[in-house]
Write a protein that holds these residues in place. Structure first.
Motif, PDB file in Angstrom:
ATOM      1  N   GLU A 190       0.837  -1.185   0.000  1.00 55.79           N
ATOM      2  CA  GLU A 190       0.000   0.000   0.000  1.00 55.79           C
ATOM      3  C   GLU A 190       0.877   1.242   0.000  1.00 55.79           C
ATOM      4  OE1 GLU A 190       0.150  -2.322   2.256  1.00 55.79           O
ATOM      5  OE2 GLU A 190       0.047  -1.576   4.305  1.00 55.79           O
ATOM      6  N   GLN A 191       0.307   2.318  -0.490  1.00 52.96           N
ATOM      7  CA  GLN A 191       0.988   3.591  -0.502  1.00 52.96           C
ATOM      8  C   GLN A 191       0.435   4.470   0.608  1.00 52.96           C
ATOM      9  OE1 GLN A 191       0.172   4.662  -4.671  1.00 52.96           O
ATOM     10  NE2 GLN A 191       2.341   4.403  -5.061  1.00 52.96           N
ATOM     11  N   PHE A 192       1.287   5.330   1.112  1.00 56.00           N
ATOM     12  CA  PHE A 192       0.900   6.272   2.150  1.00 56.00           C
ATOM     13  C   PHE A 192       0.939   7.674   1.543  1.00 56.00           C
ATOM     14  CE2 PHE A 192       0.904   3.438   5.791  1.00 56.00           C
ATOM     15  CZ  PHE A 192       1.618   2.360   5.300  1.00 56.00           C
ATOM     16  N   PHE A 193      -0.191   8.339   1.614  1.00 55.51           N
ATOM     17  CA  PHE A 193      -0.330   9.610   0.920  1.00 55.51           C
ATOM     18  C   PHE A 193      -0.119  10.797   1.843  1.00 55.51           C
ATOM     19  CE2 PHE A 193      -1.939   8.764  -3.356  1.00 55.51           C
ATOM     20  CZ  PHE A 193      -2.190   7.410  -3.278  1.00 55.51           C
ATOM     21  N   GLY A 194       0.454  11.850   1.274  1.00 54.13           N
ATOM     22  CA  GLY A 194       0.515  13.120   1.964  1.00 54.13           C
ATOM     23  C   GLY A 194      -0.796  13.869   1.796  1.00 54.13           C
ATOM     24  N   PRO A 195      -0.913  15.016   2.458  1.00 56.95           N
ATOM     25  CA  PRO A 195      -2.165  15.785   2.389  1.00 56.95           C
ATOM     26  C   PRO A 195      -2.378  16.490   1.061  1.00 56.95           C
ATOM     27  CG  PRO A 195      -0.536  16.955   3.672  1.00 56.95           C
ATOM     28  CD  PRO A 195       0.064  15.620   3.359  1.00 56.95           C
ATOM     29  N   GLY A 196      -1.313  16.581   0.251  1.00 54.65           N
ATOM     30  CA  GLY A 196      -1.458  17.200  -1.054  1.00 54.65           C
ATOM     31  C   GLY A 196      -1.105  18.673  -1.077  1.00 54.65           C
ATOM     32  N   THR A 197      -0.824  19.150  -2.280  1.00 50.02           N
ATOM     33  CA  THR A 197      -0.639  20.573  -2.547  1.00 50.02           C
ATOM     34  C   THR A 197      -1.736  21.008  -3.499  1.00 50.02           C
ATOM     35  OG1 THR A 197       1.764  20.562  -2.242  1.00 50.02           O
ATOM     36  CG2 THR A 197       0.835  22.328  -3.598  1.00 50.02           C
ATOM     37  N   ARG A 198      -2.496  21.997  -3.076  1.00 53.83           N
ATOM     38  CA  ARG A 198      -3.582  22.509  -3.929  1.00 53.83           C
ATOM     39  C   ARG A 198      -3.012  23.605  -4.804  1.00 53.83           C
ATOM     40  NH1 ARG A 198      -8.221  20.605  -5.463  1.00 53.83           N
ATOM     41  NH2 ARG A 198      -8.713  20.012  -3.316  1.00 53.83           N
ATOM     42  N   LEU A 199      -2.915  23.340  -6.115  1.00 53.79           N
ATOM     43  CA  LEU A 199      -2.385  24.314  -7.066  1.00 53.79           C
ATOM     44  C   LEU A 199      -3.540  24.950  -7.830  1.00 53.79           C
ATOM     45  CD1 LEU A 199      -0.094  25.652  -8.720  1.00 53.79           C
ATOM     46  CD2 LEU A 199      -0.152  23.656 -10.215  1.00 53.79           C
ATOM     47  N   THR A 200      -3.564  26.265  -7.821  1.00 50.40           N
ATOM     48  CA  THR A 200      -4.551  27.011  -8.605  1.00 50.40           C
ATOM     49  C   THR A 200      -3.804  27.847  -9.625  1.00 50.40           C
ATOM     50  OG1 THR A 200      -6.055  27.140  -6.711  1.00 50.40           O
ATOM     51  CG2 THR A 200      -6.426  28.677  -8.534  1.00 50.40           C
ATOM     52  N   VAL A 201      -4.170  27.668 -10.885  1.00 51.51           N
ATOM     53  CA  VAL A 201      -3.552  28.437 -11.968  1.00 51.51           C
ATOM     54  C   VAL A 201      -4.584  29.427 -12.495  1.00 51.51           C
ATOM     55  CG1 VAL A 201      -2.375  28.336 -14.184  1.00 51.51           C
ATOM     56  CG2 VAL A 201      -2.101  26.464 -12.546  1.00 51.51           C
ATOM     57  N   LEU A 202      -4.233  30.702 -12.451  1.00 51.68           N
ATOM     58  CA  LEU A 202      -5.176  31.745 -12.880  1.00 51.68           C
ATOM     59  C   LEU A 202      -4.824  32.273 -14.266  1.00 51.68           C
ATOM     60  CD1 LEU A 202      -5.368  33.709  -9.526  1.00 51.68           C
ATOM     61  CD2 LEU A 202      -6.917  31.931 -10.355  1.00 51.68           C
TER      62      LEU A 202
END
Lengths: 116, 115
Positions: free
Chosen positions: A104-116
């Protein structure tokens, strides 16, 4: 024990810019994978690194690149950002190559990228 | 083509009732199957996996999944749902061969457990 960490948590960029996302795996894990998750969809595989070598690549353009450092941390780079690159970018670590060993993989919380 | 399908975008159940979240797959060879859960504003968490052995796999938080080879399904189940189980659930399957192996993910099923 610290889990998978990612930085930054949120990022806002404009079209054409470049971005670098960072990931630190769980201590002792040697494999890092990157995923893109667009709102309302499942994760899409971008890259996997194991022992500092690229071991897998998804269907993403060459604007996406990554690397893994001797301490097994990893960076994901995206050049010439497009609006469609807006997404949650997830990093996952595993002891071995997850897809080969069935780990199994263990995930981080993520990076939310917004491109405007 | 190798794929994973989660036919339901959303599942609604009452607290205390059994729940099922469906997953079907299409891969060559023996499948490695996984279920992950994603809570709001958090990363994915591993629930359980099937590699080989018993068709009924038990995982975290009281969840289990049944592997059915003839129906190419791997449905996630829980005998008694909790409100705190409300989240997004993803099924994934290992696909490819050699160094081209990767996880293919379903689109997710949103589970809502009503009090």
């Amino acid at each position: 024990d610290a889990g998978v960490t990612q930085s930054p948590t949120h990022l806002i960029k404009t079209r054409g810019q470049q971005v670098t996302l960072r990931c630190s795996p769980i201590s002792g894990h040697k494999s890092v994978s990157w995923y893109q998750q667009v709102l309302g969809q499942g994760p899409q595989f971008i890259f996997q690194y194991y022992e500092k070598e690229e071991r897998g690549r998804g269907n993403f353009p060459d604007r996406f690149s990554a690397r893994q450092f001797p301490n097994y941390s990893s960076e994901l780079n995206v050049n010439a950002l497009l609006l469609g690159d807006s997404a949650l970018y997830l990093c996952a670590s595993s002891l071995l190559i997850a897809e080969l060993a069935g780990n199994e993989q263990f995930f981080g919380p993520g990076t939310r990228l917004t491109v405007l | 083509a190798q794929s994973v399908a989660q036919p339901e975008d959303q599942v609604n159940v009452a607290e205390g009732n059994p729940l099922t979240v469906k997953c079907t797959y299409s891969v060559s060879g023996n499948p490695y199957l996984f279920w992950y859960v994603q809570y709001p504003n958090r990363g994915l968490q591993f629930l359980l996996k099937y590699i080989t052995g018993d068709n009924l796999v038990k995982g975290s938080y009281g969840f289990e999944a049944e592997f059915n080879k003839s129906q190419t399904s791997f449905h996630l189940k829980k005998p008694s749902a909790l409100v705190s189980d409300s989240a997004l659930y993803f099924c994934a399957v290992r696909a490819g061969a050699g160094n081209n192996r990767k996880l293919i993910w379903g689109l997710g099923t949103s589970l809502a457990v009503n009090p």
